[in-house]
Design an enzyme around this catalytic site. Structure first.
Site, PDB file in Angstrom:
ATOM      1  N   LEU A 263      11.681   6.806  -5.405  1.00  0.00           N
ATOM      2  CA  LEU A 263      10.104   7.259  -4.850  1.00  0.00           C
ATOM      3  C   LEU A 263       9.833   6.017  -3.572  1.00  0.00           C
ATOM      4  CD1 LEU A 263       7.541   8.269  -7.456  1.00  0.00           C
ATOM      5  CD2 LEU A 263       9.080   9.353  -6.033  1.00  0.00           C
TER       6      LEU A 263
ATOM      7  N   ASP B 162      13.902  -2.153  -4.343  1.00  0.00           N
ATOM      8  CA  ASP B 162      14.772  -2.510  -3.134  1.00  0.00           C
ATOM      9  C   ASP B 162      15.131  -3.825  -4.528  1.00  0.00           C
ATOM     10  OD1 ASP B 162      13.210  -1.617  -1.093  1.00  0.00           O
ATOM     11  OD2 ASP B 162      11.247  -1.509  -2.285  1.00  0.00           O
TER      12      ASP B 162
ATOM     13  N   GLY C  25       5.943   4.940  -8.054  1.00  0.00           N
ATOM     14  CA  GLY C  25       6.923   3.215  -8.248  1.00  0.00           C
ATOM     15  C   GLY C  25       5.596   2.197  -8.680  1.00  0.00           C
ATOM     16  N   HIS C  26       4.779   2.566  -7.739  1.00  0.00           N
ATOM     17  CA  HIS C  26       3.443   0.992  -8.376  1.00  0.00           C
ATOM     18  C   HIS C  26       2.911   1.743  -8.728  1.00  0.00           C
ATOM     19  CE1 HIS C  26       4.514   1.165  -3.359  1.00  0.00           C
ATOM     20  NE2 HIS C  26       4.479   0.432  -3.771  1.00  0.00           N
TER      21      HIS C  26
ATOM     22  N   GLN D 158       7.458  -8.783   8.016  1.00  0.00           N
ATOM     23  CA  GLN D 158       8.912  -8.174   7.681  1.00  0.00           C
ATOM     24  C   GLN D 158       9.637  -6.804   8.740  1.00  0.00           C
ATOM     25  OE1 GLN D 158       6.844  -7.776   3.883  1.00  0.00           O
ATOM     26  NE2 GLN D 158       8.293  -6.176   3.663  1.00  0.00           N
TER      27      GLN D 158
ATOM     28  N   GLY E   6       1.097  -1.181   0.360  1.00  0.00           N
ATOM     29  CA  GLY E   6       0.068   0.289   0.309  1.00  0.00           C
ATOM     30  C   GLY E   6       0.641   1.310   0.801  1.00  0.00           C
TER      31      GLY E   6
HETATM   32  O1  PAF Z   1       7.983  -4.748  -1.463  1.00  0.00           O
HETATM   33  C1  PAF Z   1       7.183  -4.341  -1.035  1.00  0.00           C
HETATM   34  O2  PAF Z   1       6.492  -3.229  -1.117  1.00  0.00           O
HETATM   35  C2  PAF Z   1       7.133  -5.451  -0.042  1.00  0.00           C
HETATM   36  O3  PAF Z   1       8.556  -6.442   0.078  1.00  0.00           O
HETATM   37  C3  PAF Z   1       6.474  -6.673  -0.368  1.00  0.00           C
HETATM   38  C4  PAF Z   1       7.118  -7.534  -1.949  1.00  0.00           C
HETATM   39  C5  PAF Z   1       4.869  -6.467  -1.092  1.00  0.00           C
HETATM   40  C6  PAF Z   1       6.336  -8.152   0.815  1.00  0.00           C
HETATM   41  O4  PAF Z   1       5.803  -7.385   1.761  1.00  0.00           O
END
Ligand code: PAF
Length: 293
Positions: free
Chosen positions: A187, A153, A36-37, A61, A31
């Site tokens: 971003l 990432d 970027g998304h 995580q 979310g």
């Molecule tokens: O990059 C992210 O937003 C998160 O690490 C992911 C890959 C959705 C896993 O929770």
């Protein structure tokens, strides 16, 4: 656009799409969506018939409860954005749906050795086993698909590629270029936590990377020093600034040459920021090998 929340609905939406002969594109997110998304969803839209987006802030995580609690949550805005950007299905499961035994007993995690132990993994214990667990679950619920992940990432992307290959998941992983603000800042959902002066300091990360392409070719050691200098000049607390092999993520030695990846983590206003980019390094002259670098 349909919005789903249970694992059963999720599985059948993906199965139904494939039964109708439609290829499935997946974008997994936590979310707080930004451009970027948007670029990941656009890539899925372009390459696949049916686009599934997941929004799940995965507690496994986060290394500290504070970081989890402070993670921005903007579900209504995220859903509107997914609709605008052309997603067909958005899945927003609860923690109880994804990890029914969370808080009650330890949940199964997935360990990707070596790749997970260095850099982010060394400084955030447990982070990548939580990422690998949730990504494995997301990919297995979605089934045969093409999954789009950001290069921002970079270590996460390498880990996802490795786990998909080792576990023979029926998923093609596509890495998509980092999206940046006009001034170069990569971003990130965490950028909203930067103060005005922090945001200016955060430019140190992208400028450190830029330094590598504008200079004459550097050795791995020179490149590391150049990045650290720029980060210091900007008042960024450097967690690491490294030149690594793009696949194994091992630090290059001064003797190594060729294409590699520059990876940076820096802390500004208490916010951990990441950036990375391609770099070509040359082998350092013999005397600096002998000097014990
Ligand atoms: O990059 C992210 O937003 C998160 O690490 C992911 C890959 C959705 C896993 O929770």
């Amino acid at each position: 656009m349909q919005q789903l929340s249970t694992l059963a609905q999720w599985r059948s939406a993906a199965n139904d799409a494939r039964r109708r002969g439609r290829s499935v594109g997946l974008v997994a997110t936590m979310g707080a969506l930004h451009a970027g998304h948007e670029s990941l969803i656009a890539a899925a839209r372009e390459n696949c018939d049916e686009v599934i987006v997941t929004i799940f802030v995965n507690p496994l995580q986060f290394s500290s409860p504070d970081d989890f609690a402070n993670y921005p949550e903007t579900v209504e805005a995220d859903l509107a954005a997914c609709e605008r950007w052309g997603a067909d299905t958005v899945i927003v499961p609860s923690v109880a749906e994804m990890w029914p035994h969370y808080g009650e007993r330890e949940t199964t995690t997935v360990v990707v050795p070596e790749l997970s132990e260095q850099w982010e993994g060394a400084q955030r214990p447990g982070h990548f086993s939580g990422v690998a667990a949730v990504v494995t679950k997301i990919l297995s619920l979605t089934g045969e698909s093409t999954a789009f992940f950001g290069e921002k990432d970079f270590q996460q992307l390498a880990i996802v590629r490795r786990l998909v290959s080792d576990l023979a998941l029926a998923v093609t992983v596509v890495g998509c270029p980092t999206v940046r603000d006009a001034d170069g800042l990569a971003l990130s959902s965490r950028n909203v936590r930067l103060s005005e002066s922090g945001r200016a300091r955060a430019l140190g990360l992208s400028r450190a990377l830029k330094e590598l392409s504008s200079a004459p070719p550097l050795s791995a050691d020179e490149a590391r020093s150049a990045m650290k200098r720029v980060l210091n000049e900007h008042g960024v607390e450097t967690a690491y600034a490294q030149i690594v092999d793009s696949d194994t993520l091992r630090a290059l030695t001064p003797k190594d040459e060729g294409n590699a990846r520059a990876i940076i983590a820096g802390i500004v206003d208490g916010v951990r920021l990441l950036d990375n980019g391609p770099v070509t390094v040359v082998s350092a002259p013999e005397e600096s090998h002998a000097a014990g670098h």
